[in-house]
Design a protein around this motif. Structure first.
Motif, mmCIF file in Angstrom:
data_model
loop_
_atom_site.group_PDB
_atom_site.id
_atom_site.type_symbol
_atom_site.label_atom_id
_atom_site.label_comp_id
_atom_site.label_asym_id
_atom_site.label_seq_id
_atom_site.Cartn_x
_atom_site.Cartn_y
_atom_site.Cartn_z
ATOM 1 N N ALA A 1 0.830 -1.211 0.000
ATOM 2 C CA ALA A 1 0.000 0.000 0.000
ATOM 3 C C ALA A 1 0.859 1.253 0.000
ATOM 4 O O ALA A 1 0.563 2.236 -0.692
ATOM 5 C CB ALA A 1 -0.932 -0.016 1.206
ATOM 6 N N ALA A 2 1.949 1.227 0.774
ATOM 7 C CA ALA A 2 2.839 2.389 0.837
ATOM 8 C C ALA A 2 3.543 2.627 -0.495
ATOM 9 O O ALA A 2 3.657 3.765 -0.965
ATOM 10 C CB ALA A 2 3.862 2.212 1.957
ATOM 11 N N LEU A 3 4.019 1.553 -1.132
ATOM 12 C CA LEU A 3 4.753 1.693 -2.389
ATOM 13 C C LEU A 3 3.841 2.078 -3.559
ATOM 14 O O LEU A 3 4.330 2.558 -4.585
ATOM 15 C CB LEU A 3 5.482 0.386 -2.724
ATOM 16 N N SER A 4 2.551 1.842 -3.417
ATOM 17 C CA SER A 4 1.610 2.198 -4.487
ATOM 18 C C SER A 4 0.922 3.532 -4.229
ATOM 19 O O SER A 4 0.076 3.958 -5.018
ATOM 20 C CB SER A 4 0.558 1.099 -4.659
ATOM 21 N N SER A 5 1.274 4.207 -3.129
ATOM 22 C CA SER A 5 0.631 5.482 -2.795
ATOM 23 C C SER A 5 1.117 6.600 -3.712
ATOM 24 O O SER A 5 2.236 6.580 -4.223
ATOM 25 C CB SER A 5 0.914 5.855 -1.337
ATOM 26 N N ASP A 6 0.264 7.585 -3.921
ATOM 27 C CA ASP A 6 0.610 8.721 -4.782
ATOM 28 C C ASP A 6 1.801 9.490 -4.232
ATOM 29 O O ASP A 6 2.635 9.983 -4.999
ATOM 30 C CB ASP A 6 -0.600 9.661 -4.910
ATOM 31 N N ASP A 7 1.891 9.601 -2.915
ATOM 32 C CA ASP A 7 2.985 10.356 -2.306
ATOM 33 C C ASP A 7 4.332 9.701 -2.600
ATOM 34 O O ASP A 7 5.284 10.371 -3.017
ATOM 35 C CB ASP A 7 2.764 10.450 -0.792
ATOM 36 N N TYR A 8 4.403 8.388 -2.432
ATOM 37 C CA TYR A 8 5.665 7.679 -2.698
ATOM 38 C C TYR A 8 6.026 7.751 -4.177
ATOM 39 O O TYR A 8 7.174 8.047 -4.532
ATOM 40 C CB TYR A 8 5.534 6.220 -2.260
ATOM 41 N N ILE A 9 5.063 7.486 -5.038
ATOM 42 C CA ILE A 9 5.329 7.500 -6.481
ATOM 43 C C ILE A 9 5.763 8.886 -6.931
ATOM 44 O O ILE A 9 6.692 9.036 -7.733
ATOM 45 C CB ILE A 9 4.070 7.050 -7.251
ATOM 46 N N GLY A 10 5.098 9.942 -6.390
ATOM 47 C CA GLY A 10 5.455 11.304 -6.766
ATOM 48 C C GLY A 10 6.864 11.678 -6.344
ATOM 49 O O GLY A 10 7.635 12.255 -7.127
ATOM 50 N N ARG A 11 7.232 11.354 -5.121
ATOM 51 C CA ARG A 11 8.581 11.687 -4.631
ATOM 52 C C ARG A 11 9.646 10.901 -5.371
ATOM 53 O O ARG A 11 10.731 11.411 -5.677
ATOM 54 C CB ARG A 11 8.668 11.425 -3.136
ATOM 55 N N LEU A 12 9.349 9.640 -5.672
ATOM 56 C CA LEU A 12 10.307 8.822 -6.395
ATOM 57 C C LEU A 12 10.493 9.353 -7.824
ATOM 58 O O LEU A 12 11.613 9.351 -8.360
ATOM 59 C CB LEU A 12 9.826 7.374 -6.440
ATOM 60 N N PHE A 13 9.407 9.833 -8.437
ATOM 61 C CA PHE A 13 9.494 10.413 -9.776
ATOM 62 C C PHE A 13 10.388 11.647 -9.774
ATOM 63 O O PHE A 13 11.199 11.847 -10.691
ATOM 64 C CB PHE A 13 8.085 10.784 -10.274
ATOM 65 N N GLU A 14 10.258 12.475 -8.740
ATOM 66 C CA GLU A 14 11.105 13.667 -8.640
ATOM 67 C C GLU A 14 12.578 13.279 -8.518
ATOM 68 O O GLU A 14 13.450 13.921 -9.119
ATOM 69 C CB GLU A 14 10.674 14.502 -7.428
ATOM 70 N N ILE A 15 12.862 12.223 -7.744
ATOM 71 C CA ILE A 15 14.249 11.777 -7.574
ATOM 72 C C ILE A 15 14.809 11.274 -8.906
ATOM 73 O O ILE A 15 15.931 11.618 -9.293
ATOM 74 C CB ILE A 15 14.321 10.663 -6.511
ATOM 75 N N ARG A 16 14.012 10.491 -9.632
ATOM 76 C CA ARG A 16 14.470 9.973 -10.923
ATOM 77 C C ARG A 16 14.711 11.112 -11.905
ATOM 78 O O ARG A 16 15.687 11.095 -12.670
ATOM 79 C CB ARG A 16 13.430 9.011 -11.497
ATOM 80 N N GLU A 17 13.815 12.102 -11.912
ATOM 81 C CA GLU A 17 13.978 13.243 -12.810
ATOM 82 C C GLU A 17 15.274 13.980 -12.524
ATOM 83 O O GLU A 17 15.990 14.402 -13.440
ATOM 84 C CB GLU A 17 12.784 14.197 -12.667
ATOM 85 N N GLN A 18 15.609 14.112 -11.241
ATOM 86 C CA GLN A 18 16.834 14.806 -10.876
ATOM 87 C C GLN A 18 18.057 14.034 -11.357
ATOM 88 O O GLN A 18 19.008 14.618 -11.883
ATOM 89 C CB GLN A 18 16.897 14.986 -9.360
ATOM 90 N N TYR A 19 18.009 12.719 -11.214
ATOM 91 C CA TYR A 19 19.128 11.903 -11.684
ATOM 92 C C TYR A 19 19.257 11.988 -13.204
ATOM 93 O O TYR A 19 20.367 12.020 -13.744
ATOM 94 C CB TYR A 19 18.953 10.448 -11.250
ATOM 95 N N MET A 20 18.121 12.015 -13.906
ATOM 96 C CA MET A 20 18.168 12.116 -15.363
ATOM 97 C C MET A 20 18.758 13.454 -15.794
ATOM 98 O O MET A 20 19.528 13.522 -16.753
ATOM 99 C CB MET A 20 16.759 11.941 -15.941
ATOM 100 N N MET A 21 18.419 14.520 -15.089
ATOM 101 C CA MET A 21 18.992 15.834 -15.389
ATOM 102 C C MET A 21 20.495 15.819 -15.175
ATOM 103 O O MET A 21 21.262 16.355 -15.986
ATOM 104 C CB MET A 21 18.337 16.912 -14.514
#
Length: 399
Positions: A54-74
């Motif tokens: 439930a925690a790993l599928s939550s919008d909050d976790y997915i959103g924060r993880l997306f931001e981290i991935r975007e930063q690494y891609m930059m």
């Protein structure tokens, strides 16, 4: 209760529409099951893995993880632009075929910092929480191993797993699809792994991207979960790690937990399913059916054990095991080092010194607790004896 209100509301609607003679409606979930808005996971109080799902599928976790991935891609794009500039001036910046995605994963695994995320959710009667340790590193590790897509679905259901014969006494859970195992760990083990986790991730990046032979069982997540049911008064709090099931989709007839010691390393064979045998049982088995490996397999196992035991010894880790499964159907051995999060603390050093010196009845016998260096040497030598090599055409034999 909210769930009873929903059932009553539906019953009233049916009554208003003249639908009679119906049996009383019952809520479709048990008192131990909970659902939350925007979540497809049914969280069960007796299945800790569902809290993680439930925690790993939550919008909050997915959103924060997306931001981290975007930063690494930059950051990766900036690096590629720099490399292109160097290529224009004749400087070799070859990355040996590593893709941009691989580079992002490798950099994430090599990061010395780790982000821990907390997730809270409640259905009005029960409050749940899940702390996700090293969120971005474990996400990168799962993506590289190709199990990120199925990870949440696997954790959505689990059951207690009884592996008889082992001596750890730890509580194990297995996901219903059999892909992952969950082990409850002590607070001391949690602290120990948290301290050397950056070294573990870096070591795995060496294995993934620089062809370092290893047989370490992969750990895919570390979590602290819990809940409190305000109605029943039930509550729980536990630390768990999620690791690969080495024997997933395998027909394993015999399982051995090997430490390289002959002291109290024997269990009575019962023939039960998932029975775990020990070193002395292995020696007995080898008298009947020696385990032969091809020369390249033996060399790969030797190199892997050399690398892994050296790595663990440098971290002051000891008491790990080589878990061995015999797949008679495919005529293969399935191996992996497990239980490698116990470090050599001062109390174990004291116990070893007392038993070795004979003080207070130690008797000068071989201590049950030895130093990581001694453990490494004994472990390597024993594994080399257990598995014999079949010479091939290229094997050099000195006469």
């Amino acid at each position: 209760m909210e769930r009873n209100s929903i059932v009553k509301a539906i019953a009233n609607i049916l009554a208003e529409r003249g639908v009679g003679n119906l049996l009383p409606l019952e809520y479709p979930l048990s008192p131990l099951e909970h659902v939350f808005p925007k979540s497809i996971i049914v969280v069960r109080e007796d299945e800790p893995s569902t809290i993680v799902a439930a925690a790993l599928s939550s919008d909050d976790y997915i959103g924060r993880l997306f931001e981290i991935r975007e930063q690494y891609m930059m950051d990766n794009n900036t690096t590629e632009e720099t490399n292109n500039e160097k290529l224009a001036t004749g400087i070799d910046t070859s990355t040996s075929g590593i893709t941009s995605s691989d580079l992002s994963i490798e950099r994430t695994l090599r990061s010395k910092s780790g982000i821990h995320m907390k997730s809270y959710f409640t259905d009005g009667t029960t409050k749940f929480f899940c702390k996700i340790f090293f969120a971005e590193q474990f996400d990168a590790l799962r993506r590289n191993c190709g199990c990120e897509e199925s990870f949440i679905a696997s954790l959505a259901q689990c059951a207690k797993w009884d592996s008889s014969g082992g001596k750890s006494g730890s509580t194990f859970l297995k996901t219903k699809d059999g892909r992952f195992l969950l082990k409850q760990i002590s607070r001391y083990e949690m602290d120990a792994f948290s301290n050397f986790a950056p070294s573990y991730f870096q070591y795995m990046s060496e294995a993934f991207f620089h062809e370092l032979p290893t047989v370490l069982c992969k750990i895919f997540g570390l979590y602290r979960v819990g809940y409190k049911n305000m109605t029943t008064g039930r509550s729980i709090r536990m630390d768990i790690l999620v690791m690969e099931n080495l024997f997933y989709d395998r027909c394993v007839q015999k399982i051995f937990d090997l430490k390289g010691s002959m002291r109290n390393r024997h269990v009575q064979v019962t023939g039960k399913e998932n029975e775990v045998l020990l070193d002395e049982n292995m020696v007995e088995y080898l008298f009947q059916s020696p385990l032969f490996l091809y020369s390249h397999s033996k060399q790969m196992l030797r190199e892997s054990l050399h690398n892994d035991t050296l790595f663990l010894s440098r971290l002051d880790v000891m008491d790990y095991s080589l878990l061995v499964g015999i797949d008679e159907e495919k005529q293969e051995l399935v191996v992996g080092i497990v239980d490698f999060i116990r470090t050599f603390t001062w109390d174990k050093k004291l116990e070893s010194w007392v038993k070795d010196s004979g003080i207070f009845g130690g008797g000068g016998k071989e201590p049950t607790i030895i130093s990581p260096r001694q453990y490494r040497i004994r472990f390597r030598e024993a594994m080399d004896r257990y598995f014999l090599m079949v010479p091939d055409f290229w094997t050099t034999i000195n006469i």
